[in-house]
Design an enzyme around this catalytic site. Structure first.
Site, mmCIF file in Angstrom:
data_model
loop_
_atom_site.group_PDB
_atom_site.id
_atom_site.type_symbol
_atom_site.label_atom_id
_atom_site.label_comp_id
_atom_site.label_asym_id
_atom_site.label_seq_id
_atom_site.Cartn_x
_atom_site.Cartn_y
_atom_site.Cartn_z
ATOM 1 N N SER A 1 0.899 -1.206 0.083
ATOM 2 C CA SER A 1 -0.055 -0.066 0.075
ATOM 3 C C SER A 1 0.862 1.259 0.144
ATOM 4 O O SER A 1 1.538 1.324 -0.913
ATOM 5 C CB SER A 1 -0.979 -0.116 1.144
ATOM 6 O OG SER A 1 -1.901 1.118 1.282
ATOM 7 N N ASP B 1 -9.515 -5.606 -3.947
ATOM 8 C CA ASP B 1 -8.853 -4.427 -3.639
ATOM 9 C C ASP B 1 -9.789 -3.701 -3.112
ATOM 10 O O ASP B 1 -10.428 -2.912 -3.996
ATOM 11 C CB ASP B 1 -7.503 -3.785 -4.177
ATOM 12 C CG ASP B 1 -6.479 -2.906 -3.496
ATOM 13 O OD1 ASP B 1 -7.269 -2.095 -2.595
ATOM 14 O OD2 ASP B 1 -5.552 -3.073 -3.518
ATOM 15 N N HIS C 1 -6.857 -5.931 -0.038
ATOM 16 C CA HIS C 1 -5.854 -4.935 -0.372
ATOM 17 C C HIS C 1 -4.561 -5.660 0.714
ATOM 18 O O HIS C 1 -3.406 -5.361 0.089
ATOM 19 C CB HIS C 1 -6.401 -3.573 0.188
ATOM 20 C CG HIS C 1 -5.265 -2.615 0.310
ATOM 21 N ND1 HIS C 1 -4.630 -2.140 -0.702
ATOM 22 C CD2 HIS C 1 -4.869 -1.892 1.278
ATOM 23 C CE1 HIS C 1 -3.830 -1.107 -0.398
ATOM 24 N NE2 HIS C 1 -3.744 -1.144 0.822
#
Length: 250
Positions: free
Chosen positions: A97, A198, A228
């Site tokens: 991320s 995600d 995610h």
């Protein structure tokens, strides 16, 4: 309000290994090293020297995070890389991320051997986040109901804040813009990972990296059934094996 000081999964970690190849692991926005710990253990079992860092303002409380700026996050990643370089012949990085975003920025400023960017944040789903710079003086925190996952998700490792400082979202936006503008400076081999489920980052983020990074060796891996936080999801074992293979010899 949650405070993460006492949670052992929120602390940095180090695993000894080869002096030839070190790996730096970088967690994401509002998250902690716990999200990278299963990956770290897997890479250590392969023989890599592994270091998982804690970004400033994370693993404490939301008030602490609110005081931090994105250059502090980058400086922490650079410091972790520099330490590993002093111990190992070559150093690779894996980031999840915002950690993936920081890994891309690190590759613009340091001699990264290889980089695995997992669901790197360059375009996010929450459109309201774009207005964070305007909103934060009047809206200090944003609270969102936590996502629910099935039994294949290692939820105990996913310790993060239960509210997000809106000013920190503005810092994330600035970091994403800065990273985007410098993608042509990324020349190391790249493994770009996209999660099919995600809920946070738009899939176009992976396409942007693949199209704009100057690396001559780029590979896109899509995990169709992963959320995610793919390091804790149902395809994590495949992901760990792919990353270890991509990084090469320990």
């Amino acid at each position: 309000m949650n405070d993460l000081f006492q949670n052992p999964l929120c602390r940095p970690f180090d695993f000894p290994g080869s002096s030839q190849h070190g790996v730096l692991l970088v967690h994401g926005f509002t998250a902690t090293p716990g999200t990278m710990l299963p990956l770290g253990k897997a890479l250590a079992q392969c023989g890599f020297r592994v270091k998982g860092i804690l970004l400033p303002g994370h693993g404490t409380n939301a008030e602490d995070m609110e005081l931090r700026r994105w250059p502090e996050w980058l400086a922490a990643v650079q410091a972790g890389f520099d330490q590993l370089v002093s111990e190992c012949g070559r150093v690779s990085v894996a980031g999840l991320s915002m950690g993936g975003t920081l890994a891309l920025l690190l590759a613009q400023t340091r001699p990264v051997y290889r980089a695995a960017v997992l669901c790197a944040a360059l375009r996010v789903r929450n459109r309201a986040s774009r207005a964070a710079r305007i909103l934060w003086p009047v809206m200090r925190y944003h609270t969102q109901a936590p996502f629910s996952y099935d039994g294949e998700f290692l939820a105990q490792y996913n310790a993060c804040y239960d509210r997000t400082p809106v000013r920190s979202v503005a810092e994330l936006n600035a970091l994403m813009r800065h990273t985007l503008h410098g993608l042509k400076g990324v020349r190391c081999p790249l493994l770009v990972v996209r999660a099919g489920q995600d809920e946070t980052v738009l899939p176009v983020s992976a396409e942007i990296i693949m199209n704009r990074a100057a690396s001559t060796h780029k590979r896109l891996l899509t995990l169709l059934n992963s959320p995610h936080v793919c390091t804790l999801g149902p395809e994590r074992e495949r992901l760990f094996a792919e990353i270890a293979h991509f990084f090469g010899s320990p």
